[in-house]
Motif scaffolding. Sequence first.
Motif, PDB file in Angstrom:
ATOM      1  N   GLN A  71       0.849  -1.197   0.000  1.00 37.72           N
ATOM      2  CA  GLN A  71       0.000   0.000   0.000  1.00 37.72           C
ATOM      3  C   GLN A  71       0.881   1.243   0.000  1.00 37.72           C
ATOM      4  O   GLN A  71       1.947   1.219   0.609  1.00 37.72           O
ATOM      5  N   ALA A  72       0.418   2.305  -0.633  1.00 34.15           N
ATOM      6  CA  ALA A  72       1.199   3.545  -0.591  1.00 34.15           C
ATOM      7  C   ALA A  72       0.302   4.757  -0.716  1.00 34.15           C
ATOM      8  O   ALA A  72      -0.692   4.731  -1.434  1.00 34.15           O
ATOM      9  N   MET A  73       0.679   5.809   0.003  1.00 35.20           N
ATOM     10  CA  MET A  73       0.044   7.103  -0.210  1.00 35.20           C
ATOM     11  C   MET A  73       0.961   7.886  -1.147  1.00 35.20           C
ATOM     12  O   MET A  73       2.188   7.813  -1.016  1.00 35.20           O
ATOM     13  N   VAL A  74       0.359   8.570  -2.093  1.00 35.30           N
ATOM     14  CA  VAL A  74       1.145   9.368  -3.038  1.00 35.30           C
ATOM     15  C   VAL A  74       0.551  10.772  -3.061  1.00 35.30           C
ATOM     16  O   VAL A  74      -0.636  10.946  -3.358  1.00 35.30           O
ATOM     17  N   ARG A  75       1.366  11.748  -2.734  1.00 36.86           N
ATOM     18  CA  ARG A  75       0.855  13.123  -2.726  1.00 36.86           C
ATOM     19  C   ARG A  75       0.761  13.607  -4.170  1.00 36.86           C
ATOM     20  O   ARG A  75       1.692  13.444  -4.942  1.00 36.86           O
ATOM     21  N   ILE A  76      -0.396  14.149  -4.546  1.00 36.78           N
ATOM     22  CA  ILE A  76      -0.486  14.697  -5.904  1.00 36.78           C
ATOM     23  C   ILE A  76      -0.516  16.218  -5.876  1.00 36.78           C
ATOM     24  O   ILE A  76      -0.331  16.857  -6.892  1.00 36.78           O
ATOM     25  N   MET A  77      -0.790  16.774  -4.715  1.00 36.85           N
ATOM     26  CA  MET A  77      -0.694  18.228  -4.602  1.00 36.85           C
ATOM     27  C   MET A  77      -0.266  18.643  -3.206  1.00 36.85           C
ATOM     28  O   MET A  77      -0.450  17.903  -2.244  1.00 36.85           O
ATOM     29  N   PHE A  78       0.312  19.813  -3.139  1.00 36.05           N
ATOM     30  CA  PHE A  78       0.757  20.378  -1.865  1.00 36.05           C
ATOM     31  C   PHE A  78      -0.166  21.552  -1.525  1.00 36.05           C
ATOM     32  O   PHE A  78      -0.735  22.177  -2.426  1.00 36.05           O
ATOM     33  N   GLY A  79      -0.310  21.854  -0.242  1.00 36.69           N
ATOM     34  CA  GLY A  79      -0.941  23.091   0.194  1.00 36.69           C
ATOM     35  C   GLY A  79      -2.425  23.207  -0.073  1.00 36.69           C
ATOM     36  O   GLY A  79      -3.095  22.254  -0.478  1.00 36.69           O
ATOM     37  N   CYS A  80      -2.937  24.398   0.179  1.00 33.85           N
ATOM     38  CA  CYS A  80      -4.377  24.646   0.027  1.00 33.85           C
ATOM     39  C   CYS A  80      -4.610  26.138  -0.184  1.00 33.85           C
ATOM     40  O   CYS A  80      -3.948  26.961   0.441  1.00 33.85           O
ATOM     41  N   ASP A  81      -5.555  26.455  -1.074  1.00 35.25           N
ATOM     42  CA  ASP A  81      -5.900  27.858  -1.343  1.00 35.25           C
ATOM     43  C   ASP A  81      -7.312  28.208  -0.934  1.00 35.25           C
ATOM     44  O   ASP A  81      -7.801  29.279  -1.269  1.00 35.25           O
TER      45      ASP A  81
END
Length: 473
Positions: A163-173
């Motif tokens: 299993q893996a988590m993969v970040r597709i975006m950083f931060g928040c607007d």
Amino acid sequence: MDAMARRFFIQSVGCQMNILDSELVAAELLRAGHTQVDAIGRADTILLNTCSVRQHAEDKIYSLLGRLKEIKQERPELIIGVLGCMAQKDRHEIFRRAPHVDLVVGPGQLGQLTALIERVAAGGGPQLEISLDRIGSDRASVERSFVQFAPDRTAVRRPAPHQAMVRIMFGCDKFCTYCVVPRVRGPEQSRPAAEILDEVRRLADNGCLEVTLLGQTVNSYRDTTGPRTIELADLLYMLHGIDGIRRLRFVTNHPKHTTAALLQAMRDLPKVSPYLHVPAQSGSNAILERMKRGYTVEFYREMLARIHEMLPHAAVTSDFIVGFCGETEEDFRQTADLVRDARFKNSFIFKYSGRPGTKADELYVDDVPEAVKRRQNNELLAIQNAISLEDNQPLLGRTVEILVEGPSKVAKKRSARDSSRSKGEGIVQLVGRTTCDRIVVFEGSTELIGRILPVTIEKIDAFTLFGQASMTS
Ligand code: 5AD
Ligand code: SF4
């Protein structure tokens, strides 16, 4: 082992982003020749990856830091690091309240951690690395200061290789008025799709079956670097083609970006789990407006109808905040109505906690008494639990497909207690998940970990299904 090699212990609180950051930090440190240990007592480097989303999470870290003071007095060579959201938010305050801390490193500076530890070990004194504040600098400079951290983690053995988590975006607007995230995790920045594809391919080559794509508002993902904009739906089609990957999931969604194209992709792509975590936060329009969520409760209910029409078997989950500034009993009733009508698979309910630096903290008064927040929290939980229990009922006797994740909490406690445990292939209580994110507990051999297999459900409660593996070969 090289003379500078250290034994690090890392503890993570907070969301999945933080758990992922801790995995990446550990992978980097392992690659640099350090060793990971699972107890503070055996470590010479203690890293706390922190969360600022509610006061309670911060209080726990300050109290843990208080306890570490004595240990540091006995072992001055110990390196103590505070990483993550609290580091970005509290920075100098951490050194002031806990002068025995050596490192304060924000979530946008984690790539520097290995070098910073070396600097402290070499006698360089306390180190602080954080990103720019969102107010006071231009957007491009702030974006650059939240350095994207995506080291190759397949070079080392991963904690749960399937299993893996993969970040597709950083931060928040989005700047919801209650939320500290845009401040501590910086501006929204999507990773290029090619980079994500490459990472998922590498993970699949390493035996990964299930990928969970992460973003604070994951469904607003937009890669505009190429000739054509790639949105989350497009990315799912691209990832679907990767051999070896059996399940694709994504969290957390924002109601405004749950597009028809995304629902279509979920319907058309068999590897995409029919599971949507789309926080509503409140069922009252007055509160949604004060939270600056950007939708009405009618819009949210229509979105739910669209989901159920396209994906009749989808599980939808939500988050709610009770006791937001100025909230009346009538506002709360409307939230309770939404929870009753929506029949979420699960709801995470939080008591409002004022966060310094947010609009709500600046503009409104945190005027709902703690006792009222607690009562509303319990009331909402009771409504949700009754629904979860009812909706699990039809699963009795049915066979569901699960990915086996590992020993259950009970089995882990049992094996920690039993010092003479065998490291063999014994029968233990295992835990797995359906594609709808339902937790299934059953007895089986540890050899089954990482396998996708059918389990027949024999007992249920509101949170868990209990079953028997139909096939153990
Ligand atoms: N107080 C209470 N709960 C909060 N959340 C975010 N900020 C706050 C706050 N200040 C909740 C929201 C979000 C979840 C991750 O945490 O429900 O969806
Ligand atoms: Fe906590 Fe939010 Fe930071 Fe996650 S992003 S660790 S929830 S403050």
